[in-house]
Design a protein around this motif. Structure first.
Motif, mmCIF file in Angstrom:
data_model
loop_
_atom_site.group_PDB
_atom_site.id
_atom_site.type_symbol
_atom_site.label_atom_id
_atom_site.label_comp_id
_atom_site.label_asym_id
_atom_site.label_seq_id
_atom_site.Cartn_x
_atom_site.Cartn_y
_atom_site.Cartn_z
ATOM 1 N N UNK A 157 0.869 -1.186 0.000
ATOM 2 C CA UNK A 157 0.000 0.000 0.000
ATOM 3 C C UNK A 157 0.898 1.225 0.000
ATOM 4 N N UNK A 158 0.613 2.148 -0.909
ATOM 5 C CA UNK A 158 1.404 3.380 -1.022
ATOM 6 C C UNK A 158 0.468 4.574 -1.186
ATOM 7 N N UNK A 159 0.899 5.723 -0.662
ATOM 8 C CA UNK A 159 0.196 6.952 -0.996
ATOM 9 C C UNK A 159 0.304 7.186 -2.503
ATOM 10 N N UNK A 160 -0.817 7.612 -3.110
ATOM 11 C CA UNK A 160 -0.826 7.879 -4.536
ATOM 12 C C UNK A 160 -0.644 9.341 -4.893
ATOM 13 N N UNK A 161 -0.716 10.224 -3.894
ATOM 14 C CA UNK A 161 -0.585 11.664 -4.134
ATOM 15 C C UNK A 161 -0.535 12.368 -2.786
ATOM 16 N N UNK A 162 -0.183 13.657 -2.818
ATOM 17 C CA UNK A 162 -0.292 14.466 -1.613
ATOM 18 C C UNK A 162 -1.777 14.629 -1.248
ATOM 19 N N UNK A 163 -2.087 14.943 0.002
ATOM 20 C CA UNK A 163 -3.483 15.246 0.358
ATOM 21 C C UNK A 163 -4.005 16.418 -0.463
ATOM 22 N N UNK A 164 -5.309 16.434 -0.661
ATOM 23 C CA UNK A 164 -5.910 17.454 -1.524
ATOM 24 C C UNK A 164 -5.673 18.866 -1.021
ATOM 25 N N UNK A 165 -5.500 19.044 0.301
ATOM 26 C CA UNK A 165 -5.314 20.379 0.869
ATOM 27 C C UNK A 165 -3.858 20.823 0.887
ATOM 28 N N UNK A 166 -2.917 19.909 0.591
ATOM 29 C CA UNK A 166 -1.487 20.228 0.736
ATOM 30 C C UNK A 166 -0.945 20.744 -0.608
ATOM 31 N N UNK A 167 -1.070 22.052 -0.799
ATOM 32 C CA UNK A 167 -0.671 22.646 -2.074
ATOM 33 C C UNK A 167 0.822 22.946 -2.123
ATOM 34 N N UNK A 168 1.433 23.197 -0.970
ATOM 35 C CA UNK A 168 2.882 23.395 -0.902
ATOM 36 C C UNK A 168 3.505 22.118 -0.352
ATOM 37 N N UNK A 169 4.343 21.490 -1.163
ATOM 38 C CA UNK A 169 4.887 20.189 -0.784
ATOM 39 C C UNK A 169 6.193 20.355 -0.018
ATOM 40 N N UNK A 170 6.315 19.724 1.152
ATOM 41 C CA UNK A 170 7.476 19.952 2.009
ATOM 42 C C UNK A 170 8.766 19.337 1.483
ATOM 43 N N UNK A 171 8.674 18.382 0.583
ATOM 44 C CA UNK A 171 9.856 17.779 -0.028
ATOM 45 C C UNK A 171 9.428 17.094 -1.316
ATOM 46 N N UNK A 172 10.403 16.770 -2.151
ATOM 47 C CA UNK A 172 10.098 16.082 -3.404
ATOM 48 C C UNK A 172 9.722 14.638 -3.115
ATOM 49 N N UNK A 173 8.627 14.191 -3.694
ATOM 50 C CA UNK A 173 8.203 12.805 -3.512
ATOM 51 C C UNK A 173 7.675 12.273 -4.834
ATOM 52 N N UNK A 174 7.960 11.005 -5.102
ATOM 53 C CA UNK A 174 7.415 10.329 -6.273
ATOM 54 C C UNK A 174 6.388 9.309 -5.793
ATOM 55 N N UNK A 175 5.202 9.376 -6.360
ATOM 56 C CA UNK A 175 4.130 8.478 -5.960
ATOM 57 C C UNK A 175 3.917 7.447 -7.065
ATOM 58 N N UNK A 176 4.139 6.161 -6.775
ATOM 59 C CA UNK A 176 4.000 5.149 -7.816
ATOM 60 C C UNK A 176 2.554 4.989 -8.263
ATOM 61 N N UNK A 177 2.358 4.858 -9.567
ATOM 62 C CA UNK A 177 1.035 4.571 -10.097
ATOM 63 C C UNK A 177 0.775 3.070 -10.007
ATOM 64 N N UNK A 178 -0.480 2.699 -10.176
ATOM 65 C CA UNK A 178 -0.820 1.280 -10.115
ATOM 66 C C UNK A 178 -0.046 0.478 -11.159
ATOM 67 N N UNK A 179 -0.102 0.920 -12.417
ATOM 68 C CA UNK A 179 0.599 0.193 -13.475
ATOM 69 C C UNK A 179 2.112 0.369 -13.371
#
Length: 224
Positions: A157-179
């Motif tokens: 299980x992985x996060x797929x994106x930042x939360x909808x309210x978090x417009x300023x991202x505290x660090x660079x993150x890559x979110x894996x897609x299902x495929x």
């Protein structure tokens, strides 16, 4: 690991030290408890119907998933990079109040990607192995798949994106897609995809701003 949005404190700690052990120790020592103490809901959903056996819980944190599994008859090895987290996990098991739970649990400290538990397991649980500091995610997941016994299950299980309210991202993150994760895992013949799903859930900010977050779920079974 992380099941809550990263904060500026996480970013500051990551900038302060790129050493993963130092980072996670500092994270856990900020307060007496970091996580809720409840098992991850997607673990519960995906595993409730499985026959208990041996389980490996990667990035077990304070032990909620491992204790939940042990309470249902699994013999669990919980793994984390933080010695503080593992001490809390062992205490959580002792305080569970259910006969045999602590006896069905063991704890190992590993910096995943550099060291990995030995053996094969009927269930390998990898919840939110996403980190602001160095983590060889591909290697960890490859080793996780190798650790699944014939007839066993790999749950990721992985996060797929930042939360909808978090417009300023505290660090660079890559979110894996299902495929995308399917391609990266490149599981050989003998594996079957049981769950491949993006799940949107409520997720409020620390200040109470309502929002949502998407978590991606992969559950695989290995042929006997």
């Amino acid at each position: 690991m992380s099941t809550t949005p990263a904060t500026s404190a996480d970013h500051d700690a990551a900038a302060h030290s790129a050493d993963p052990t130092v980072f996670w120790e500092e994270r856990y020592q900020v307060s007496d408890r970091i996580w809720s103490g409840r098992p991850n809901p997607l673990l519960v959903r995906e595993v409730e119907g499985l026959e208990p056996g041996t389980a490996l819980d990667l990035g077990c944190g304070e032990g909620a998933d491992a204790v939940w599994l042990a309470a249902r008859g699994w013999r669990v090895t919980g793994v984390d990079i933080s010695a503080t987290a593992l001490r809390r996990a062992a205490l959580h098991a002792e305080e569970a109040g259910e006969a045999g739970v602590a006896e069905r649990l063991s704890w190992e400290r590993h910096e995943l990607g550099k060291t990995f538990p030995e053996g094969r397991y009927d269930l390998v649980n990898a919840q939110f192995l996403q980190s602001p500091v160095a983590l060889d995610q591909d290697r960890v997941l490859s080793l996780a798949a190798e650790a699944v016994a014939p007839g066993g299950t790999l749950l990721v299980v992985m996060h797929g994106a930042w939360p909808s309210w978090q417009h300023e991202h505290p660090f660079h993150a890559e979110f894996p897609t299902l495929d995308g994760l399917l391609e990266r895992l490149a599981l050989p013949e003998g594996w079957r995809v049981e769950t491949l799903e993006a799940v949107e859930r409520p997720c409020s900010s620390p200040e109470g701003v309502p929002g949502t977050r998407v978590d991606n779920v992969w559950r695989f079974s290995r042929a006997v």
